[in-house]
Design a protein around this motif. Structure first.
Motif, mmCIF file in Angstrom:
data_model
loop_
_atom_site.group_PDB
_atom_site.id
_atom_site.type_symbol
_atom_site.label_atom_id
_atom_site.label_comp_id
_atom_site.label_asym_id
_atom_site.label_seq_id
_atom_site.Cartn_x
_atom_site.Cartn_y
_atom_site.Cartn_z
ATOM 1 N N TYR A 159 26.786 -5.332 17.692
ATOM 2 C CA TYR A 159 27.415 -5.888 19.030
ATOM 3 C C TYR A 159 26.644 -5.279 20.328
ATOM 4 N N ARG A 241 35.943 8.507 28.776
ATOM 5 C CA ARG A 241 35.640 7.363 28.949
ATOM 6 C C ARG A 241 35.834 6.989 30.459
ATOM 7 N N ASP A 306 31.112 6.660 17.463
ATOM 8 C CA ASP A 306 31.592 7.046 18.777
ATOM 9 C C ASP A 306 30.982 8.012 19.574
HETATM 10 C C1 WQD Z 1 38.116 4.433 23.991
HETATM 11 C C2 WQD Z 1 38.425 5.588 23.425
HETATM 12 C C3 WQD Z 1 38.091 6.186 21.086
HETATM 13 C C4 WQD Z 1 41.033 3.591 19.485
HETATM 14 C C5 WQD Z 1 34.175 -0.104 23.016
HETATM 15 C C6 WQD Z 1 32.853 -0.847 22.774
HETATM 16 C C7 WQD Z 1 32.039 -0.959 23.913
HETATM 17 C C8 WQD Z 1 32.852 -1.597 25.093
HETATM 18 C C9 WQD Z 1 34.099 -0.932 25.343
HETATM 19 C C10 WQD Z 1 32.044 -3.893 25.056
HETATM 20 C C11 WQD Z 1 37.245 6.329 22.504
HETATM 21 C C12 WQD Z 1 39.309 6.373 21.268
HETATM 22 C C13 WQD Z 1 40.120 4.344 20.321
HETATM 23 C C14 WQD Z 1 41.796 4.341 18.604
HETATM 24 C C15 WQD Z 1 41.139 6.334 19.626
HETATM 25 N N1 WQD Z 1 32.853 -2.898 24.846
HETATM 26 N N2 WQD Z 1 40.276 5.602 20.420
HETATM 27 N N3 WQD Z 1 41.906 5.604 18.783
HETATM 28 O O1 WQD Z 1 34.596 2.782 21.959
HETATM 29 O O2 WQD Z 1 34.582 3.274 24.345
HETATM 30 O O3 WQD Z 1 34.090 1.101 23.674
HETATM 31 O O4 WQD Z 1 34.843 -1.212 24.016
HETATM 32 O O5 WQD Z 1 31.077 -3.790 25.330
HETATM 33 O O6 WQD Z 1 30.895 -1.463 23.524
HETATM 34 O O7 WQD Z 1 32.407 0.118 21.877
HETATM 35 O O8 WQD Z 1 36.500 1.554 23.543
HETATM 36 O O9 WQD Z 1 38.655 1.600 23.589
HETATM 37 O O10 WQD Z 1 37.443 1.361 21.234
HETATM 38 O O11 WQD Z 1 37.965 3.491 22.761
HETATM 39 O O12 WQD Z 1 41.057 7.500 19.726
HETATM 40 O O13 WQD Z 1 42.611 3.718 17.783
HETATM 41 O O14 WQD Z 1 39.785 5.818 22.687
HETATM 42 O O15 WQD Z 1 37.586 7.242 20.028
HETATM 43 O O16 WQD Z 1 37.163 7.865 22.792
HETATM 44 P P1 WQD Z 1 34.854 2.519 23.339
HETATM 45 P P2 WQD Z 1 37.831 1.992 22.774
#
Ligand code: WQD
Ligand code: NAD
Length: 358
Positions: A159, A241, A306
């Protein structure tokens, strides 16, 4: 009198629909397309999110169910309407799914973009705002990340690569033809919902992002939140984040369009973030505080691919777009929860077959 007509792809989705509220309020007319691959349609083929936009703004929207892979359908819409500029949100965005089905992602996101660019060129429409992502930076080599940070080096998923490849494509076409006037916006992590509680995130594909999952736990639909990794080099060990309110992203697009219309940019890239890093545990605590709910969680292994810490330097957007995020993390949580509690089944009614455990 309307400012000009904006063609919005993927406008029935989460960020697009919120952006359309701001575009209509700013005086733009919009023509929207979506193929409902990740947004909810009603019995008459209408986009449910856009019905809510019309309720909120009191304005009407021209909508076409159209897949960007169908170039002739796209051509017919451009032939019918005089389109001044385009905001291109349409893409599929699930990181996990993109690793399982890379061809699907390359086809949808890259060919969709190519078709759109060719049709725009054919009709002499050269103004475009493109939805890019902080994911193009890969593992940060410095923080906060500025637009000058290298891109494409360590992207861990398909992606993310589609966003990077499109940015490369945009750079090449704007270099070759100076008529193009394009801004790519690299969003950090969008959260929240429209403050009315009438609009929010309601995907067809299963949730993978943190906020909808926290909310599912708060609603009692999931027993516990799984936190990926408690041993990162951060204050509390959990990943960090830059969460940004979806309404701030929306005003960022209006600011980008307005810059494109005022002056010729050829090709520019801006980060849209708050500049603040927030850990998963901080997000959970804030959500609990503002909603009065309790979120049981368990910390497990890190999620593959991640990144530990990622947050923006958004000074360039402030300087050149005159844009700055306004909403707090508390507001992101409050607004998301208002949407969720006012619409426990999202845009769908209870009798519709649900995914995502709705
Ligand atoms: C955020 C934080 C996880 C789920 C993704 C895409 C990125 C962008 C935004 C489009 C991280 C943690 C998550 C869970 C957790 N999208 N987490 N338990 O990975 O920063 O980015 O969305 O462009 O391309 O990769 O977002 O919301 O998945 O995670 O602990 O069940 O929450 O490890 O630290 P991410 P996320
Ligand atoms: P979304 O899935 O809610 O919206 C995307 C919309 O595009 C959906 O309604 C979907 O049905 C439509 N679509 C997909 N492929 C299409 C096609 N071929 N033809 C027509 N319509 C199509 O996602 P979103 O969160 O609103 O994201 C909007 C844009 O922002 C996407 O390009 C996404 O990659 C990007 N982005 C999202 C995030 C995020 O975390 N939400 C972060 C950075 C960038």
């Amino acid at each position: 009198m309307s400012l000009s007509t904006v063609f919005v792809t993927g406008g029935a989705g989460y960020i697009g629909s919120h952006c359309i509220v701001e575009l209509l309020s700013a005086g733009y007319e919009v023509i929207v397309v979506d193929n409902f691959v990740n947004s909810v349609n009603g019995p008459d083929g209408e986009a449910m999110a856009l019905k809510r936009v019309e309720t909120i703004t009191g304005k009407s929207i021209t909508f076409y169910e159209c897949d960007l892979l169908d170039k002739s359908a796209l051509e017919a819409i451009f032939a019918k309407h005089k389109i001044d500029c385009v905001i291109h949100f349409a893409a599929i965005k699930s990181v996990g799914e993109s690793m399982e089905y890379p061809l699907l992602y390359y086809k949808n996101n890259l060919i969709g973009m190519l078709n759109l660019l060719e049709i725009m060129e054919q009709f002499g429409c050269y103004q475009l705002v493109f939805s890019s992502s902080c994911t193009v930076y890969g593992e940060p080599s410095f923080l906060p990340i500025t637009e000058e940070h290298s891109v494409g080096n360590s992207i861990t998923n398909v992606y993310g690569k589609t966003k990077y490849f499109i940015e490369e494509m945009l750079q090449d076409i704007t270099h070759a033809n100076k008529k193009w006037n394009i801004i790519a916006l690299r969003y950090f992590n969008p959260l929240g919902a429209h403050p009315s509680g009438l609009m929010g995130e309601d995907p067809i594909k299963p949730f993978a992002n943190i906020m909808p999952l926290i909310s599912q736990v708060a609603m009692g639909r999931l027993p516990v939140l799984t936190i990926f990794g408690g041993d990162y080099n951060t204050e509390d060990g959990t990943g960090v984040r830059d969460y940004i309110h979806v309404m701030d992203l929306a005003t960022g697009h209006v600011a980008a369009l307005s810059l494109l219309q005022k002056s010729h940019q050829n090709y520019k890239v801006y980060n849209l973030g708050t500049g603040e890093g927030v850990s998963v545990l901080q997000l959970v605590k804030t959500f609990e505080k503002v909603t009065g709910t309790t979120i049981p969680f368990k910390i497990v292994e890190r999620r593959e691919g991640d990144i530990s810490v990622m947050y923006a330097n958004a000074d360039l957007a402030e300087k050149e777009l005159g844009w700055k995020s306004k909403h707090t993390l508390e507001e992101m949580c409050t607004d998301f929860w208002r949407w969720q509690t006012m619409n426990p089944h999202g845009y769908r009614n209870k009798t519709t077959k649900m995914t995502n455990g709705h």
